[in-house]
Design a protein around this motif. Sequence first.
Motif, PDB file in Angstrom:
ATOM      1  N   SER A   1       0.852  -1.184   0.000  1.00  0.00           N
ATOM      2  CA  SER A   1       0.000   0.000   0.000  1.00  0.00           C
ATOM      3  C   SER A   1       0.886   1.231   0.000  1.00  0.00           C
ATOM      4  CB  SER A   1      -0.922   0.006   1.227  1.00  0.00           C
ATOM      5  OG  SER A   1      -1.866  -1.039   1.142  1.00  0.00           O
ATOM      6  N   ARG A   2       0.601   2.164  -0.895  1.00  0.00           N
ATOM      7  CA  ARG A   2       1.451   3.338  -1.027  1.00  0.00           C
ATOM      8  C   ARG A   2       0.632   4.470  -1.626  1.00  0.00           C
ATOM      9  NH1 ARG A   2       6.794   2.423  -4.484  1.00  0.00           N
ATOM     10  NH2 ARG A   2       6.968   0.736  -2.951  1.00  0.00           N
TER      11      ARG A   2
ATOM     12  N   GLY B   1       5.082   6.952  -8.821  1.00  0.00           N
ATOM     13  CA  GLY B   1       5.486   6.647  -7.445  1.00  0.00           C
ATOM     14  C   GLY B   1       5.842   5.193  -7.228  1.00  0.00           C
ATOM     15  N   ALA B   2       5.728   4.347  -8.229  1.00  0.00           N
ATOM     16  CA  ALA B   2       6.097   2.937  -8.133  1.00  0.00           C
ATOM     17  C   ALA B   2       6.409   2.446  -9.557  1.00  0.00           C
ATOM     18  CB  ALA B   2       4.963   2.124  -7.515  1.00  0.00           C
ATOM     19  N   PRO B   3       7.317   1.499  -9.701  1.00  0.00           N
ATOM     20  CA  PRO B   3       8.101   0.860  -8.636  1.00  0.00           C
ATOM     21  C   PRO B   3       9.193   1.750  -8.053  1.00  0.00           C
ATOM     22  CG  PRO B   3       8.839   0.065 -10.761  1.00  0.00           C
ATOM     23  CD  PRO B   3       7.631   0.916 -11.038  1.00  0.00           C
TER      24      PRO B   3
ATOM     25  N   SER C   1      -3.128   0.052  -3.650  1.00  0.00           N
ATOM     26  CA  SER C   1      -2.273  -1.143  -3.626  1.00  0.00           C
ATOM     27  C   SER C   1      -1.588  -1.277  -4.972  1.00  0.00           C
ATOM     28  CB  SER C   1      -3.109  -2.393  -3.337  1.00  0.00           C
ATOM     29  OG  SER C   1      -3.683  -2.323  -2.049  1.00  0.00           O
ATOM     30  N   VAL C   2      -0.283  -1.546  -4.922  1.00  0.00           N
ATOM     31  CA  VAL C   2       0.486  -1.688  -6.148  1.00  0.00           C
ATOM     32  C   VAL C   2       1.291  -2.970  -6.059  1.00  0.00           C
ATOM     33  CG1 VAL C   2       2.374  -0.282  -5.213  1.00  0.00           C
ATOM     34  CG2 VAL C   2       2.189  -0.610  -7.675  1.00  0.00           C
ATOM     35  N   GLY C   3       1.321  -3.722  -7.148  1.00  0.00           N
ATOM     36  CA  GLY C   3       2.082  -4.967  -7.162  1.00  0.00           C
ATOM     37  C   GLY C   3       1.725  -5.796  -8.376  1.00  0.00           C
ATOM     38  N   ASP C   4       2.295  -6.992  -8.401  1.00  0.00           N
ATOM     39  CA  ASP C   4       2.048  -7.922  -9.497  1.00  0.00           C
ATOM     40  C   ASP C   4       0.767  -8.685  -9.198  1.00  0.00           C
ATOM     41  OD1 ASP C   4       2.592  -9.185 -11.855  1.00  0.00           O
ATOM     42  OD2 ASP C   4       3.770 -10.781 -10.920  1.00  0.00           O
ATOM     43  N   MET C   5      -0.241  -8.481  -9.992  1.00  0.00           N
ATOM     44  CA  MET C   5      -1.552  -9.058  -9.714  1.00  0.00           C
ATOM     45  C   MET C   5      -2.095  -9.752 -10.952  1.00  0.00           C
ATOM     46  SD  MET C   5      -3.182  -5.925  -7.502  1.00  0.00           S
ATOM     47  CE  MET C   5      -2.167  -5.049  -6.316  1.00  0.00           C
ATOM     48  N   GLY C   6      -2.935 -10.729 -10.713  1.00  0.00           N
ATOM     49  CA  GLY C   6      -3.547 -11.468 -11.803  1.00  0.00           C
ATOM     50  C   GLY C   6      -3.545 -12.945 -11.515  1.00  0.00           C
ATOM     51  N   SER C   7      -3.762 -13.734 -12.541  1.00  0.00           N
ATOM     52  CA  SER C   7      -3.805 -15.184 -12.408  1.00  0.00           C
ATOM     53  C   SER C   7      -2.452 -15.773 -12.756  1.00  0.00           C
ATOM     54  CB  SER C   7      -4.889 -15.744 -13.333  1.00  0.00           C
ATOM     55  OG  SER C   7      -4.528 -15.517 -14.693  1.00  0.00           O
ATOM     56  N   GLU C   8      -2.332 -17.083 -12.557  1.00  0.00           N
ATOM     57  CA  GLU C   8      -1.089 -17.742 -12.925  1.00  0.00           C
ATOM     58  C   GLU C   8      -0.863 -17.691 -14.432  1.00  0.00           C
ATOM     59  OE1 GLU C   8      -1.043 -21.649 -11.379  1.00  0.00           O
ATOM     60  OE2 GLU C   8      -1.015 -21.022  -9.268  1.00  0.00           O
ATOM     61  N   MET C   9      -1.938 -17.596 -15.171  1.00  0.00           N
ATOM     62  CA  MET C   9      -1.816 -17.552 -16.623  1.00  0.00           C
ATOM     63  C   MET C   9      -1.353 -16.187 -17.098  1.00  0.00           C
ATOM     64  SD  MET C   9      -4.696 -18.452 -19.487  1.00  0.00           S
ATOM     65  CE  MET C   9      -4.828 -20.123 -18.836  1.00  0.00           C
ATOM     66  N   ARG C  10      -1.871 -15.139 -16.461  1.00  0.00           N
ATOM     67  CA  ARG C  10      -1.511 -13.795 -16.899  1.00  0.00           C
ATOM     68  C   ARG C  10      -1.507 -12.859 -15.705  1.00  0.00           C
ATOM     69  NH1 ARG C  10      -3.430  -8.903 -18.765  1.00  0.00           N
ATOM     70  NH2 ARG C  10      -2.298  -8.051 -20.565  1.00  0.00           N
TER      71      ARG C  10
ATOM     72  N   SER D   1       0.079  -8.870 -14.176  1.00  0.00           N
ATOM     73  CA  SER D   1       0.618  -7.570 -14.576  1.00  0.00           C
ATOM     74  C   SER D   1       0.875  -6.738 -13.330  1.00  0.00           C
ATOM     75  CB  SER D   1      -0.343  -6.831 -15.512  1.00  0.00           C
ATOM     76  OG  SER D   1      -1.547  -6.520 -14.827  1.00  0.00           O
ATOM     77  N   TYR D   2       1.798  -5.822 -13.467  1.00  0.00           N
ATOM     78  CA  TYR D   2       2.140  -4.902 -12.383  1.00  0.00           C
ATOM     79  C   TYR D   2       1.168  -3.729 -12.467  1.00  0.00           C
ATOM     80  CZ  TYR D   2       5.117  -2.152  -9.254  1.00  0.00           C
ATOM     81  OH  TYR D   2       5.618  -1.418  -8.198  1.00  0.00           O
ATOM     82  N   THR D   3       0.280  -3.608 -11.489  1.00  0.00           N
ATOM     83  CA  THR D   3      -0.815  -2.653 -11.604  1.00  0.00           C
ATOM     84  C   THR D   3      -1.167  -2.076 -10.241  1.00  0.00           C
ATOM     85  OG1 THR D   3      -3.060  -2.367 -12.465  1.00  0.00           O
ATOM     86  CG2 THR D   3      -2.612  -4.412 -11.275  1.00  0.00           C
ATOM     87  N   VAL D   4      -2.131  -1.134 -10.236  1.00  0.00           N
ATOM     88  CA  VAL D   4      -2.619  -0.508  -9.009  1.00  0.00           C
ATOM     89  C   VAL D   4      -4.126  -0.707  -8.924  1.00  0.00           C
ATOM     90  CG1 VAL D   4      -0.790   1.212  -8.790  1.00  0.00           C
ATOM     91  CG2 VAL D   4      -2.760   1.704 -10.228  1.00  0.00           C
ATOM     92  N   ILE D   5      -4.615  -0.853  -7.694  1.00  0.00           N
ATOM     93  CA  ILE D   5      -6.048  -0.961  -7.453  1.00  0.00           C
ATOM     94  C   ILE D   5      -6.378  -0.190  -6.189  1.00  0.00           C
ATOM     95  CG2 ILE D   5      -6.291  -3.203  -8.606  1.00  0.00           C
ATOM     96  CD1 ILE D   5      -6.280  -4.499  -5.834  1.00  0.00           C
ATOM     97  N   GLY D   6      -7.646   0.181  -6.063  1.00  0.00           N
ATOM     98  CA  GLY D   6      -8.100   0.885  -4.872  1.00  0.00           C
ATOM     99  C   GLY D   6      -9.117   1.957  -5.216  1.00  0.00           C
TER     100      GLY D   6
END
Length: 783
Positions: free
Chosen positions: A511-512, A571-573, A621-630, A632-637
């Motif tokens: 969280s940032r 502001g990220a990464p 929240s910022v980080g690598d998110m998604g499924s094992e198949m795909r 991406s480095y993204t932000v949510i909130g």
Amino acid sequence: MVRQSRGRRWARQGLNLWRAGGWGRVLLGLVPLLVMLPHALGIVQYGTVTRLEQQVHDVMLMHGRAPATLDERIVIVDVDEQSLQQYGRWPWSRSVLASLSEELLQRQQVAVLGYDVLFAEPERDDTLPRVSEWLRSQRQSGPVLDEQLKQLAERFDRDGELVRALQGQPVVLGYYYSNRPPVLETGSLTPPLRIKPQPGDPEVYPRVPLMQGYAGSLPALARAVGHGGFINAEIDSDGVLRSIPLVARRLEEGRTAYYPALALEMLMLALQVDAARLVPLQPEGLPPQQRLIGIELEQDGRSFLVPTVAGGRFLVPFRSGSGVPGGRYRYVSAKDVLDGRLAEGELRHKLVLVGTTAPGLRDLRATPVSTAYPGVEVHASVLSAMLDGDFLQAPDYSRGYAAVAMMLAVGLLLVVLARTGMVGALLWSLGMAAVFVVFHLELFIREGLMLPLASILLTILLTYVLHTSFGFFVERRTKRQLVELFGHYVPTELVARMATHPEQYTTQAVSRELTVMFCDLQQFTSLSESMDPESLQALLNDIFNRMADVIGPNHGTIDKYMGDCVMVFWGAPVADEAHAWHAVKTAIELRAMMHGYNQERRAAGLPAIGASIGINTGLMSVGDMGSEMRRSYTVIGDAVNLAARLEPLARTYGVPMVVGEQTVQQVAQCHWQWLDRIRVSGKAQAVNIYVPFTDGSELDAGQQRELGLWHQFRQDYLAQDWKRCDALLVQLQALAPRRVLYRLYRERIDDFLARPPAADWDGVTLQTLKKSADVIYLTEDAG
């Protein structure tokens, strides 16, 4: 709960550091320490490291001590080449040595005479036996002849002549001991040291050399003199003499006797010391151990310690130069002594050593200061050092010191090298090595301490080499992984910055506070319907490449492309304290870029393409998110969702962009125009939204008047003074008749004049406002 949360955070940080190669660097940096510690502690011995320590010892001895000066107390009588030419090959007749001794003891009156020579076997002279045998063959015998033969026997007794010359004189005989088979005992030993122990002192010191066999002196000579010392030297693994044993032990009638070295016995005789104490290592609070650390001599009620190292060895403090040219000791040819060329009493009260420098007699040794150092001068150097108290010491804590120094050096390097580049790592490593060299040299010069240095320097070198190798190979892979992970999101220069400290960057969600922007192309759907897929693809790629050229220099991270919309955050990464300003600056530059791009399209007879932007700042929240198949480095909130909802409001208010309140609070570089106070569907809290009134430049007079009127309008609007608002809008529309914002509020004020809102109206507008038919593009003049 707090403790568990903190533990999870530490574990997560450790995992991130491992993934970034930080723990790999730490573990790799510990390898030199783990390899060198057993050697430092004496558990194992590495021959190469030992030889390096020996070479460091030699260098410090050569360059860390004062040049040789003449020691007038000690004189060496040299059986040199001239003497051998004059008096024949060695060994000389005992009568010649008797004459030499009488000259030194009687006429020269030396204080002590020490022989670096063995007298283990009697001199063989077959002249008298042959004469006797001839006389008996001639049948000649009788008392007179027997008396004459007896006198002749005494005259030809060369050994007896030497015994008489040395009887009761201050002389120390040399002998040699052996602790290897075959065990031979030749001649006799002079009495051992008289030991004066203290209560608790050990009787046996196992590491002191064991004397099994020996080549002593003639029994009559040993009894007549009574003083002797062994002439053995300690040869290191590289063939260099650096020390001699000061004492050797021998088992005699169920007890252990200790015998002195030649130099030690000469010192004791010169100082009239008749007893010595073997001083054991005794740590504070513990009983004495069976480790000899020195020999204590007492004279006139005062005692002084001659320190020894492992096994009772004495480190010889050699000085540069040896032999006659070295200038350390006076050399007198044995020929000159025998020929009476010295003035009477010229050597009075001197400590005299008889030895040889003739190469053919093989008493030249390799030492740190010379490859052909006379053995007799080794004893002279030991004797001189003991007289001066000039000792070299390898204290019992040397191993512990080396281990601690290695751990401190590696620990500091692991902390520092991980935060520096290749040049910085080299400078730090060289600097640390220089500190240890200077520290050791200072201790050597001032205190004579010989502490392990090569093993410490080698540990520093190996740590640096492994660190550099890690940086070249492993971090190269880490950089490649960072490029693969973030290269599509952030510009190349930011990836390069990230690669310098990869452990600080991770795809783990955190969280940032960040700033996010949505930029959507307008009227693109209808435009795309008239284009073939290849042309549409080329158009989108062209626009997005131009946008990326603006986003990259402003430190933006491109999250994703969604059809004709691009999502970017700051502001990220890579942390960016000015993330809000960089987002607004990017939006302003995008507007200018689109203006130039549309001029190109108009020149080509193509329609313009508009864009609307929504910007918001907040915790996300910022980080690598998604499924094992795909993934991406993204932000949510919520802050991201608000930015997405602000973007279409740009069309509603007829402005190029809509910016959230938290972003505006962090960007003082712009003049801001308030747009509205809205409540997003599904949220209870209302937010103020704004648009940059200028691109950061100063306001001219007209702009100042317009912005001032608008500020007054906002106050009256929130105060529900609709008539006053109506009057202000007339002035504002006169200044900017094409401004969609003012037309929108004209409609709203007209509605409020006809149907005033409820008394509890809080100035908030729901996001479900009717969209204006007029759409303003980034390429058009907002005025």
